[in-house]
Write an enzyme that holds these catalytic residues in place. Structure first.
Site, PDB file in Angstrom:
ATOM      1  N   THR A   1       4.813  -2.066 -10.260  1.00  0.00           N
ATOM      2  CA  THR A   1       4.976  -0.622 -10.504  1.00  0.00           C
ATOM      3  C   THR A   1       6.311  -0.273 -11.171  1.00  0.00           C
ATOM      4  O   THR A   1       6.663   0.896 -11.267  1.00  0.00           O
ATOM      5  CB  THR A   1       4.910   0.174  -9.181  1.00  0.00           C
ATOM      6  OG1 THR A   1       5.920  -0.333  -8.293  1.00  0.00           O
ATOM      7  CG2 THR A   1       3.559   0.068  -8.513  1.00  0.00           C
TER       8      THR A   1
ATOM      9  N   GLY B   1       0.815  -1.224   0.000  1.00  0.00           N
ATOM     10  CA  GLY B   1       0.000   0.000   0.000  1.00  0.00           C
ATOM     11  C   GLY B   1       0.843   1.264   0.000  1.00  0.00           C
ATOM     12  O   GLY B   1       0.416   2.307   0.474  1.00  0.00           O
TER      13      GLY B   1
ATOM     14  N   ARG C   1       6.761  13.897   5.285  1.00  0.00           N
ATOM     15  CA  ARG C   1       5.525  14.401   4.638  1.00  0.00           C
ATOM     16  C   ARG C   1       4.389  14.540   5.643  1.00  0.00           C
ATOM     17  O   ARG C   1       3.625  15.501   5.617  1.00  0.00           O
ATOM     18  CB  ARG C   1       5.095  13.462   3.500  1.00  0.00           C
ATOM     19  CG  ARG C   1       5.984  13.580   2.289  1.00  0.00           C
ATOM     20  CD  ARG C   1       5.431  12.819   1.126  1.00  0.00           C
ATOM     21  NE  ARG C   1       4.963  11.513   1.553  1.00  0.00           N
ATOM     22  CZ  ARG C   1       4.126  10.756   0.878  1.00  0.00           C
ATOM     23  NH1 ARG C   1       3.644  11.157  -0.261  1.00  0.00           N
ATOM     24  NH2 ARG C   1       3.779   9.573   1.324  1.00  0.00           N
TER      25      ARG C   1
ATOM     26  N   TYR D   1      15.162  13.406  -9.690  1.00  0.00           N
ATOM     27  CA  TYR D   1      14.108  13.241  -8.677  1.00  0.00           C
ATOM     28  C   TYR D   1      13.889  14.614  -8.024  1.00  0.00           C
ATOM     29  O   TYR D   1      14.835  15.204  -7.493  1.00  0.00           O
ATOM     30  CB  TYR D   1      14.630  12.235  -7.667  1.00  0.00           C
ATOM     31  CG  TYR D   1      13.697  11.803  -6.578  1.00  0.00           C
ATOM     32  CD1 TYR D   1      13.040  10.585  -6.653  1.00  0.00           C
ATOM     33  CD2 TYR D   1      13.508  12.580  -5.437  1.00  0.00           C
ATOM     34  CE1 TYR D   1      12.216  10.156  -5.628  1.00  0.00           C
ATOM     35  CE2 TYR D   1      12.678  12.155  -4.419  1.00  0.00           C
ATOM     36  CZ  TYR D   1      12.033  10.946  -4.520  1.00  0.00           C
ATOM     37  OH  TYR D   1      11.214  10.515  -3.507  1.00  0.00           O
TER      38      TYR D   1
ATOM     39  N   SER E   1       7.039  -1.900   1.514  1.00  0.00           N
ATOM     40  CA  SER E   1       6.567  -2.288   0.182  1.00  0.00           C
ATOM     41  C   SER E   1       6.981  -3.726  -0.102  1.00  0.00           C
ATOM     42  O   SER E   1       7.869  -4.264   0.551  1.00  0.00           O
ATOM     43  CB  SER E   1       7.107  -1.324  -0.885  1.00  0.00           C
ATOM     44  OG  SER E   1       8.512  -1.197  -0.794  1.00  0.00           O
TER      45      SER E   1
ATOM     46  N   GLY F   1      -1.464  -4.586 -11.535  1.00  0.00           N
ATOM     47  CA  GLY F   1      -2.608  -5.444 -11.221  1.00  0.00           C
ATOM     48  C   GLY F   1      -3.576  -5.659 -12.368  1.00  0.00           C
ATOM     49  O   GLY F   1      -4.553  -6.396 -12.234  1.00  0.00           O
TER      50      GLY F   1
HETATM   51  P1  FAD Z   1       0.999  -1.361  -3.520  1.00  0.00           P
HETATM   52  O1  FAD Z   1       1.046   0.088  -3.242  1.00  0.00           O
HETATM   53  O2  FAD Z   1       0.251  -2.217  -2.589  1.00  0.00           O
HETATM   54  O3  FAD Z   1       0.421  -1.591  -4.992  1.00  0.00           O
HETATM   55  C1  FAD Z   1       0.910  -0.870  -6.084  1.00  0.00           C
HETATM   56  C2  FAD Z   1       0.281  -1.380  -7.371  1.00  0.00           C
HETATM   57  O4  FAD Z   1       0.749  -2.698  -7.636  1.00  0.00           O
HETATM   58  C3  FAD Z   1      -1.239  -1.492  -7.320  1.00  0.00           C
HETATM   59  O5  FAD Z   1      -1.752  -1.264  -8.594  1.00  0.00           O
HETATM   60  C4  FAD Z   1      -1.467  -2.942  -6.929  1.00  0.00           C
HETATM   61  O6  FAD Z   1      -2.727  -3.401  -7.361  1.00  0.00           O
HETATM   62  C5  FAD Z   1      -0.332  -3.621  -7.654  1.00  0.00           C
HETATM   63  N1  FAD Z   1       0.140  -4.837  -7.000  1.00  0.00           N
HETATM   64  C6  FAD Z   1       0.659  -4.952  -5.751  1.00  0.00           C
HETATM   65  N2  FAD Z   1       0.988  -6.242  -5.506  1.00  0.00           N
HETATM   66  C7  FAD Z   1       0.664  -6.942  -6.624  1.00  0.00           C
HETATM   67  C8  FAD Z   1       0.740  -8.312  -6.997  1.00  0.00           C
HETATM   68  N3  FAD Z   1       1.233  -9.245  -6.182  1.00  0.00           N
HETATM   69  N4  FAD Z   1       0.285  -8.678  -8.216  1.00  0.00           N
HETATM   70  C9  FAD Z   1      -0.210  -7.770  -9.080  1.00  0.00           C
HETATM   71  N5  FAD Z   1      -0.297  -6.452  -8.773  1.00  0.00           N
HETATM   72  C10 FAD Z   1       0.133  -6.058  -7.576  1.00  0.00           C
HETATM   73  N6  FAD Z   1       9.263   3.459  -5.370  1.00  0.00           N
HETATM   74  C11 FAD Z   1      10.452   3.126  -5.916  1.00  0.00           C
HETATM   75  O7  FAD Z   1      10.483   2.426  -6.909  1.00  0.00           O
HETATM   76  N7  FAD Z   1      11.617   3.570  -5.376  1.00  0.00           N
HETATM   77  C12 FAD Z   1      11.651   4.333  -4.267  1.00  0.00           C
HETATM   78  O8  FAD Z   1      12.729   4.703  -3.784  1.00  0.00           O
HETATM   79  C13 FAD Z   1      10.414   4.686  -3.662  1.00  0.00           C
HETATM   80  N8  FAD Z   1      10.367   5.449  -2.548  1.00  0.00           N
HETATM   81  C14 FAD Z   1       9.170   5.762  -1.987  1.00  0.00           C
HETATM   82  C15 FAD Z   1       9.142   6.532  -0.825  1.00  0.00           C
HETATM   83  C16 FAD Z   1       7.929   6.861  -0.238  1.00  0.00           C
HETATM   84  C17 FAD Z   1       7.898   7.696   0.985  1.00  0.00           C
HETATM   85  C18 FAD Z   1       6.721   6.387  -0.789  1.00  0.00           C
HETATM   86  C19 FAD Z   1       5.415   6.719  -0.147  1.00  0.00           C
HETATM   87  C20 FAD Z   1       6.742   5.618  -1.931  1.00  0.00           C
HETATM   88  C21 FAD Z   1       7.955   5.311  -2.552  1.00  0.00           C
HETATM   89  N9  FAD Z   1       8.013   4.538  -3.704  1.00  0.00           N
HETATM   90  C22 FAD Z   1       9.217   4.212  -4.260  1.00  0.00           C
HETATM   91  C23 FAD Z   1       6.763   4.074  -4.335  1.00  0.00           C
HETATM   92  C24 FAD Z   1       6.267   2.693  -3.873  1.00  0.00           C
HETATM   93  O9  FAD Z   1       6.898   2.279  -2.694  1.00  0.00           O
HETATM   94  C25 FAD Z   1       6.460   1.703  -4.977  1.00  0.00           C
HETATM   95  O10 FAD Z   1       5.565   2.035  -6.019  1.00  0.00           O
HETATM   96  C26 FAD Z   1       6.283   0.227  -4.588  1.00  0.00           C
HETATM   97  O11 FAD Z   1       6.768  -0.558  -5.632  1.00  0.00           O
HETATM   98  C27 FAD Z   1       4.856  -0.176  -4.275  1.00  0.00           C
HETATM   99  O12 FAD Z   1       4.877  -1.463  -3.691  1.00  0.00           O
HETATM  100  P2  FAD Z   1       3.701  -1.949  -2.719  1.00  0.00           P
HETATM  101  O13 FAD Z   1       3.997  -3.330  -2.321  1.00  0.00           O
HETATM  102  O14 FAD Z   1       3.517  -0.972  -1.638  1.00  0.00           O
HETATM  103  O15 FAD Z   1       2.479  -1.921  -3.724  1.00  0.00           O
END
Ligand code: FAD
Length: 562
Positions: free
Chosen positions: A227, A149, A423, A484, A219, A279
């Protein structure tokens, strides 16, 4: 096979707090950073000494839309995953509604929830995922996979007009490393593993995947793949798109299996289609990833450059050369000033050394308002690290940079997973702090940097508030790098309207100046308006065709990306 089969329960699945980043009780503190309050006062006119401006969010005041899932449907899902692993309570549904974008945080604090998932399921294995999907598609429900999330692209929220039942499929119980092939350096890992759990299991056997996004702690592997994520050490280990070798994706009626092979010429890559699919093509249950032996030595060194031009030129030369650092990062002058302002008070010898360094730089004719801080990381055995560092030092010297040792790098390494809490801190004080990132060729990076500052300044003027922009370059490639940007301003009467103006201006500047709309955060709903300008009308048509053909009923996380 390492044979770990310890069972997990829904209660063991860790979630972030419902209203912000990370866990309750942890937060950003400025009292021990003497430069911080004067810095934000000057940068955006925010008076921290005046105290918090907004009340802490109160769950009892949220109006959570009632679940539309019928008792029968919930019972069907409960029959598959167990009644205790099927939940419909308000808190669980709120936790699964949004990611952690600034838009998400503002809305949740304001109690704005137009549409929540109706039911959350926690399957224990791939078979249960398949049965949940088949039952959901049969009932024409929507399925939204949930990892940690943490996304910030609006990739999770159900569409506000969604009239069908929405199932949030939480992968949290699928969190094990299943098998490591030591000959090939390949590990089969369940998709719901959070960063620390995944690395701890690999580290036990002497391996690492080397993927460390700033969101690492909250994550998951599946989320990273869905993503197209990138981690801090991508210069050595690659982006997630490089790390993923094989996949298992559950779709209606069957599993898409991509076997782990080093490379293949089997037409357009289906593996690549899944990477970044958010997804929309199904639920990733298992990923085979490239893993590496834990390095003997790991060091991050800090350097100062006279200005961004010198610093970027050095980074480009490093990328072109035979040197292979794990991290190359340079902050522009604004971000360097911010980093210095968020440092804790230094005392004794450290303070003397800092004052001496600044005096020395001034004597060399440097303007402290223009200098840029850089971090370069090295990994491997002792001899490799030594050799790589000496090659980098040579390039740095040619670009008039100076090395300042390992201290700042070690500090950065320790602090990086705490920074996301800032944030929430700013929101407590009625201010926005958010990020947007892009990637572009070396020849265009300076132009993109200038265009974004210009666009943001115009946007701040438009909303009538002082704003602050800062940036760093990270994730280098032979042909270019990621830029960034962080931007901040104090909210007026219309927080999201003002946010749209600033964020929109920055995104538009990316495409206009030759960058992509996102290097590693994905598309979701947030960046979708610019996708056509990024990949062309034909590109969007191909992607729409793919999603339409793969999911004719529009059951899998509909309307995200395109
Ligand atoms: P979620 O937020 O739960 O889901 C993201 C998407 O993927 C949704 O569409 C979901 O439906 C889909 N999904 C999740 N799991 C699956 C699965 N098993 N099968 C199919 N679809 C799925 N990102 C980076 O790349 N690098 C960074 O350094 C980075 N830093 C961050 C810092 C902060 C403070 C924040 C808030 C975010 C950051 N992010 C970063 C963004 C985020 O962490 C990434 O997008 C991460 O990959 C999301 O993973 P999640 O497991 O939280 O996915």
């Amino acid at each position: 096979p390492n044979g770990r089969t310890d069972a997990m329960r829904t209660d063991d699945v860790k979630h972030m707090k419902w209203w912000g980043w990370g866990v309750e009780g942890v937060g950003f503190r400025y009292e021990d950073k003497p430069g911080f309050a004067p810095f934000v006062q000057k940068a955006v006119g925010l008076d921290l000494w005046a105290g918090e401006r907004t009340e802490r969010p109160d769950f009892s005041r949220l109006r959570v839309p009632a679940s539309t899932a019928s008792e029968e449907f919930v019972a069907v899902l409960g029959g598959i995953v167990g009644a205790g692993n099927t939940v419909v309570d308000d808190l669980s549904r709120v936790v699964h509604t949004y990611g952690k974008s600034l838009r998400d945080l503002v809305r949740i604090r304001a109690g704005e929830i137009a549409r929540s998932p109706d039911v959350i399921v926690y399957p224990a294995d791939e078979e249960e995922v398949q049965s949940v999907i088949d039952a959901s598609v049969e009932a024409d429900a929507v399925i939204i996979p949930f990892g940690g999330g943490s996304n910030i692209a609006g990739s999770l929220e159900p569409h506000m007009d969604e009239s069908r039942v929405v199932v949030s499929l939480d992968l949290g119980r699928l969190n094990r490393v299943l098998e490591i092939d030591p000959d090939s350096g390949l590990a089969r890992v369940q998709a719901g593993a959070l960063g620390p759990d995944l690395e701890a299991q690999l580290n036990r056997d002497g391996w690492t995947m080397g993927h460390f996004p700033d969101s690492f702690t909250h994550s998951t592997l599946g989320g990273w793949v869905a993503t197209r994520s990138s981690g801090m050490q991508s210069d050595k280990y690659g982006d997630i798109a490089d790390i993923v070798k094989g996949l298992r994706v559950v779709r209606a009626g069957g599993v898409l299996v991509i076997r782990a092979v080093p490379s293949a010429s089997t037409g357009p890559s289906v593996r690549e289609m899944v990477v970044g699919s958010e997804g929309r093509l199904g639920v990733i249950t298992e990923v085979t990833v490239q893993v590496h032996r834990l390095p003997e030595k790991r060091a991050i060194h800090a350097y100062f450059f006279k200005n961004l031009d010198h610093g970027l030129a050095a980074m480009q030369k490093i990328a072109e050369s035979d040197v292979s650092p794990s991290v190359t990062r340079i902050s522009d002058a604004h971000e360097t000033a911010f980093s210095l302002a968020t440092s804790k008070e230094s005392k004794g010898i450290q303070k003397k050394a800092q004052t001496g360094l600044m005096a020395y730089l001034r004597r060399r004719g440097w303007s402290l308002d223009e200098m840029c801080l850089s971090f370069i990381g090295f990994e491997g055995d002792e001899a490799h690290v030594k050799r790589q560092k000496s090659l980098v030092d040579r390039i740095v010297r040619k670009h008039h940079g100076i090395g300042v040792g390992r201290g700042p790098g070690a500090l950065y390494d320790q602090k990086k997973f705490d920074t996301p809490y800032i944030r929430d801190f700013l929101l407590d004080h009625g201010a926005a702090g958010d990020v947007s990132e892009t990637a572009g060729p070396w020849s265009k990076l300076r132009g993109i940097h200038a265009a974004v500052y210009d666009a943001a300044d115009h946007a701040y003027e438009k909303i009538g508030h002082a704003g602050w922009t800062m940036s760093h370059m990270s994730h280098s490639y032979h042909s270019g790098a990621c830029l960034y940007f962080t931007f901040a301003f104090v909210f007026g009467d219309d927080p999201l309207g003002e946010y749209d103006i600033v964020k929109g201006a920055i995104q538009q500047a990316f495409v206009d100046a030759g960058g992509t709309i996102s290097h590693h955060h994905g598309v979701g709903l947030e960046h979708a308006p610019w996708l056509e300008e990024d990949i062309s009308t034909e590109g969007v048509a191909i992607m729409s065709g793919l999603f339409g053909a793969a999911d004719p009923g529009g059951n899998f996380n509909p309307r995200k990306i395109v």
